[in-house]
Design an enzyme around this catalytic site. Structure first.
Site, PDB file in Angstrom:
ATOM      1  N   ARG A 141     132.469 103.178  -4.265  1.00 19.95           N
ATOM      2  CA  ARG A 141     133.817 103.407  -3.730  1.00 19.95           C
ATOM      3  C   ARG A 141     133.874 103.472  -2.209  1.00 19.95           C
ATOM      4  O   ARG A 141     134.946 103.586  -1.638  1.00 19.95           O
ATOM      5  CB  ARG A 141     134.427 104.657  -4.348  1.00 19.95           C
ATOM      6  CG  ARG A 141     134.766 104.411  -5.784  1.00 19.95           C
ATOM      7  CD  ARG A 141     135.219 105.609  -6.565  1.00 19.95           C
ATOM      8  NE  ARG A 141     135.413 105.186  -7.935  1.00 19.95           N
ATOM      9  CZ  ARG A 141     134.424 105.085  -8.818  1.00 19.95           C
ATOM     10  NH1 ARG A 141     133.202 105.430  -8.495  1.00 19.95           N
ATOM     11  NH2 ARG A 141     134.650 104.654 -10.030  1.00 19.95           N
ATOM     12  N   CYS A 176     131.012 114.402  -9.472  1.00 15.16           N
ATOM     13  CA  CYS A 176     131.639 113.323 -10.224  1.00 15.16           C
ATOM     14  C   CYS A 176     130.737 112.844 -11.336  1.00 15.16           C
ATOM     15  O   CYS A 176     129.540 112.691 -11.136  1.00 15.16           O
ATOM     16  CB  CYS A 176     131.940 112.166  -9.293  1.00 15.16           C
ATOM     17  SG  CYS A 176     132.714 110.786 -10.122  1.00 15.16           S
ATOM     18  N   CYS A 236     146.709 109.328 -11.778  1.00 16.38           N
ATOM     19  CA  CYS A 236     147.521 109.809 -10.658  1.00 16.38           C
ATOM     20  C   CYS A 236     148.975 109.976 -11.052  1.00 16.38           C
ATOM     21  O   CYS A 236     149.528 109.179 -11.788  1.00 16.38           O
ATOM     22  CB  CYS A 236     147.388 108.877  -9.468  1.00 16.38           C
ATOM     23  SG  CYS A 236     147.547 107.146  -9.882  1.00 16.38           S
ATOM     24  N   SER A 264     136.702 108.737  -1.154  1.00 15.05           N
ATOM     25  CA  SER A 264     138.105 109.026  -1.482  1.00 15.05           C
ATOM     26  C   SER A 264     138.804 109.765  -0.349  1.00 15.05           C
ATOM     27  O   SER A 264     140.013 109.630  -0.182  1.00 15.05           O
ATOM     28  CB  SER A 264     138.203 109.859  -2.763  1.00 15.05           C
ATOM     29  OG  SER A 264     137.735 109.101  -3.843  1.00 15.05           O
ATOM     30  N   GLU A 291     137.167 112.040  -8.973  1.00 16.98           N
ATOM     31  CA  GLU A 291     137.697 112.292 -10.293  1.00 16.98           C
ATOM     32  C   GLU A 291     138.717 113.404 -10.266  1.00 16.98           C
ATOM     33  O   GLU A 291     138.955 114.056 -11.253  1.00 16.98           O
ATOM     34  CB  GLU A 291     136.561 112.701 -11.227  1.00 16.98           C
ATOM     35  CG  GLU A 291     136.015 111.543 -12.009  1.00 16.98           C
ATOM     36  CD  GLU A 291     137.001 111.002 -12.986  1.00 16.98           C
ATOM     37  OE1 GLU A 291     137.839 110.180 -12.561  1.00 16.98           O
ATOM     38  OE2 GLU A 291     136.959 111.367 -14.144  1.00 16.98           O
ATOM     39  N   CYS A 316     130.780 108.134 -10.606  1.00 14.30           N
ATOM     40  CA  CYS A 316     129.788 107.629  -9.656  1.00 14.30           C
ATOM     41  C   CYS A 316     128.666 108.674  -9.659  1.00 14.30           C
ATOM     42  O   CYS A 316     128.467 109.424  -8.720  1.00 14.30           O
ATOM     43  CB  CYS A 316     130.375 107.421  -8.274  1.00 14.30           C
ATOM     44  SG  CYS A 316     131.778 108.435  -7.875  1.00 14.30           S
ATOM     45  N   CYS A 362     139.867 106.052  -9.073  1.00 14.19           N
ATOM     46  CA  CYS A 362     139.200 106.528 -10.271  1.00 14.19           C
ATOM     47  C   CYS A 362     139.754 107.842 -10.776  1.00 14.19           C
ATOM     48  O   CYS A 362     139.051 108.753 -11.148  1.00 14.19           O
ATOM     49  CB  CYS A 362     137.708 106.658  -9.998  1.00 14.19           C
ATOM     50  SG  CYS A 362     136.749 107.026 -11.441  1.00 14.19           S
ATOM     51  N   HIS A 411     126.120 110.977  -5.182  1.00 12.29           N
ATOM     52  CA  HIS A 411     125.948 112.215  -4.411  1.00 12.29           C
ATOM     53  C   HIS A 411     124.512 112.724  -4.526  1.00 12.29           C
ATOM     54  O   HIS A 411     123.971 113.315  -3.604  1.00 12.29           O
ATOM     55  CB  HIS A 411     126.938 113.289  -4.871  1.00 12.29           C
ATOM     56  CG  HIS A 411     128.356 112.941  -4.553  1.00 12.29           C
ATOM     57  ND1 HIS A 411     128.841 112.952  -3.274  1.00 12.29           N
ATOM     58  CD2 HIS A 411     129.363 112.536  -5.339  1.00 12.29           C
ATOM     59  CE1 HIS A 411     130.110 112.573  -3.284  1.00 12.29           C
ATOM     60  NE2 HIS A 411     130.446 112.315  -4.536  1.00 12.29           N
TER      61      HIS A 411
END
Lengths: 546, 194
Positions: A458, A61, A528, A481, A14, A64, A525, A68
């Protein structure tokens, strides 16, 4: 002996991403991906109680939100050597399966679909023809001419108000949009329905996990939700699961097939070379053999040579990232000292480190998982993949692409969702036998090391913890990521997204929708900033994309 | 406002489109009628502001030196946010706030005072291990580290995801996520507070 400074450079999720590409003759010649935020959660973890690590890393995050938490609790369990009871394993699989159901639906409809679907074109659609199309391709529970008229009217009011809200900043009318107005209207309607559905899918988390986001029922040794192992809570879960599965079967998969049918050329664009999956969903204590989504690595697209992936072959390079030095080290030895400098693609240009497996960049995520399972001949995956390829008349090679990545995401949503029913019934059988065990007690060691590997929506996620004096001495995590969006490594090899973008056709550098298709297909996600350089005019276009 | 603001190194740790979070927030918030911070990060700095706070992260009010309405929680409850906005729309004014900027209608009582397990606390009936008989009977989680007595929020009443669940309901101690600096003040989370 390297000095041990344990810094996690990146927001890890994120965060804020910057993509820069160089275009020549209408195609991307070179690309740079740059993470734009640093929080240092790994520094914050040092010296704390290892039991608190899952709660802290979870906050990497809010999207998701389970992943974690899960990887961290598994890392601590690996360190303290505790085996959780079967019921805890099943509950965690159900929560993680729910995460896939929720995430992938939201990604396809709300983060990725508008790269392919022209909302404004939907205003030109004939509602009657749209209803006929929808009846023909899907088994959606809503539809009919009146329904599509109402959706179109809603969109019209929205567009005419001049305040496009979530549809703002789109490249509407761009020649790269290929869907006829009726398909655009059908997809726009499903975008709205998916918003309602995802709220229900998120409730599956709240049943055995207290809430979504930031579930709160996992602890080192098991789960805490013993009071929710009742027929009414399980039935509530089953009901939501079924509604979500119906949507996936009757709406999501058919929509992907319709959209893909108009964009078959994207089966040759946006591919990468190497694929890694830690795998996930342990169906017994015997990991990794029992993982429903298997663990494996594929190099150079050679499906026949798929092999077991080993965590000790991972290093992270900081040669092009804003950290001191240029080393490539295993996470247990990670030395990381932030050193923010100017953005310079020839030197250092990102807060992301560059993870490598046996020195090679690897794509992680749905496509990697599906390819690994397919290469192993995993029946549940192979059947659906072959069916999808057949319906689209595409060869297996088309999987190595932006289209393949987006299709793989839908395929695994369906397959994992189907497996969840078996897991629920396994839980019910245990309860019938009187097994309500959800927790195994354990002792905190003075010194220990542990690893938690997961494969999350992801991609491949790994947490590494080192405990000393009953406290966290070192903590590192390597996240999807970083694998997908990381910069070049010491050998100058581009990261997967950088590689995938090279060769992408760009019709109009001012409206680079083609770049978004590939970047979004990785599900980064994040909003950008895409910076496009045109070497002819030397013009730099600064474009913000949602 | 959502998210904390990096202040170390002139805000270099967080940028959007080449501009720092600090710069953007300064510009936007000054024009606002009121600034509502949704979540513990924008309210008080959140997890990245935990010690030693490498990025110098701060909540919006502290970073910009302005007064904000705070809807903390990790996650914040959307009901409390909507309630605040509706209060303004219907009555033309913001709701009454406590000394750390939280609307009293939502954050006026502690989790402990609202907790359905409160009678177990009074009766000296405590969970001493997860997964135990006592856990199955829904005894009080105070001895497992529950921070309900020190935490102001309405989770026991409103719950999350349309009333589907909440932490103590799922057998997990409250971690105090709607209190300022809870990552430092409330940790270690699985040790009973004194």
């Amino acid at each position: 002996m390297a000095e041990r400074i344990n810094i996690d450079p990146i927001t890890r999720i994120e965060g804020h991403l910057r993509i820069e590409v160089e275009i020549e003759n209408g195609k991307v010649k070179n690309a740079w991906s740059s993470g734009q935020m640093f929080r240092g959660l790994e520094i914050i973890l040092r010296g704390r109680d290892p039991r608190d690590a899952p709660l802290i890393t979870q906050r990497s995050c809010g999207v998701c939100t389970l992943v974690h938490y899960l990887a961290s609790v598994r890392a601590v369990e690996d360190a303290v050597k505790v085996q959780i009871p079967p019921n805890a394993r099943i509950i965690r699989n159900l929560l993680h399966g729910s995460q896939f159901q929720h995430d992938h639906i939201v990604h396809f409809y709300h983060l990725h679909a508008l790269d392919w679907v022209d909302i404004v074109s939907a205003l030109k659609a004939d509602p009657q023809k749209t209803a006929a199309l929808a009846d023909n391709v899907s088994n959606a529970p809503w539809g009919g001419t009146v329904y599509y008229k109402q959706v179109q009217q809603r969109l019209k009011t929205f567009v005419e108000s001049g305040q496009l809200g979530p549809f703002n900043n789109g490249y509407w009318g761009h020649p790269a949009y290929q869907l006829p107005p009726e398909a655009n209207l059908m997809a726009a309607a499903h975008y709205i329905e998916a918003l309602r559905l995802q709220a229900k899918a998120a409730k599956m988390h709240a049943i055995f996990g207290a809430k979504n986001p930031h579930l709160q029922s996992l602890v080192v040794g098991g789960v805490t939700c013993v009071q929710d192992l009742t027929p009414d809570r399980i039935a509530e879960f089953l009901y939501l699961w079924k509604e979500t599965q119906d949507f996936i079967k009757n709406v999501y998969i058919p929509d992907v097939l319709v959209v893909a049918g108009f964009y078959k050329d994207w089966g040759k664009i946006g591919g990468t070379t190497n694929f890694l999956a830690w795998g996930d969903f342990p169906e017994s204590e015997k990991e990794p053999d029992s993982l429903f989504m298997p663990r494996g690595v594929i190099m150079k697209r050679d499906l026949k040579a798929v092999k077991m992936a080993e965590q000790d072959k991972v290093v992270e390079s900081v040669a092009h990232a804003w950290y001191k030095g240029s080393d490539a080290l295993h996470p247990y030895k990670g030395v990381t000292e932030p050193e923010h400098g100017d953005y310079d693609p020839n030197k250092k240009y990102s807060w992301f480190k560059a993870p490598r497996y046996e020195g090679e960049p690897c794509e992680v995520g749905p496509l990697a998982r599906v390819l690994v399972a397919y290469a192993y001949g995993k029946k549940e995956i192979k059947e659906v993949v072959d069916d999808v390829l057949k319906k689209l008349s595409l060869p297996v090679e088309a999987l190595f692409s932006t289209l393949g990545r987006t299709a793989a995401r839908a395929i695994e949503t369906l397959v994992i969702g189907q497996a969840m029913e078996r897991w629920i019934m396994e839980l019910v059988e245990n309860l019938k036998k009187g097994d309500k065990k959800t927790y195994q007690s354990w002792q905190m060691p003075d010194k220990a090391q542990g690893i938690g590997l997961n494969d999350v929506p992801r991609g491949s996620l790994g947490h590494w913890i080192e405990i000393e004096g009953g406290k966290i001495k070192n903590y590192q995590y390597v996240v999807p990521s970083t694998w997908n969006l990381g910069p070049r490594c010491g050998k100058g090899k581009p990261g997967p997204v950088e590689e995938a973008l090279i060769g992408t056709p760009v019709a109009d550098p001012k409206r680079p929708i083609e770049i978004l298709r590939t970047v979004h297909s990785f599900d980064p996600c994040i909003a950008c900033g895409v910076h496009v350089v045109d070497p002819d005019s030397n013009q730099v276009y600064e474009i913000k994309v949602i | 406002m959502e998210g904390a603001i990096a202040t170390a190194f002139d805000g270099a740790y967080g940028k959007i489109g080449g501009r720092t979070f600090l710069e953007i927030a300064n510009e936007v918030c000054k024009k606002a009628l009121a600034v509502i911070c949704i979540g513990t990060c924008s309210s008080y700095g959140g997890v990245q502001a935990a010690k030693p706070n490498p990025g110098g992260y701060k909540g919006v009010g502290e970073a910009l030196g302005i007064k904000t309405v705070n809807i903390p929680g990790c996650p914040p409850n959307p009901v409390n946010f909507v309630g605040t906005v509706v209060n303004y729309l219907l009555l033309g004014k913001l709701p009454d706030l406590d000394e750390v900027g939280r609307p009293l209608f939502a954050y006026g009582k502690t989790i402990h005072d609202l907790c359905p397990r409160r009678s177990h606390f009074e009766n000296d009936e405590f969970v001493k291990e997860f997964g135990s008989k006592e856990a199955e009977m829904g005894y009080c989680l105070y001895k497992m580290g529950c921070k309900g007595p020190d935490t102001y929020n309405n989770c026991p009443v409103v719950k999350f995801n349309e009333g589907t669940g909440w932490p103590i309901g799922a057998g997990h101690p409250c971690i105090g996520c709607s209190e300022p600096n809870f990552w430092d003040k409330m940790a270690p989370f699985f040790v009973a507070s004194k």
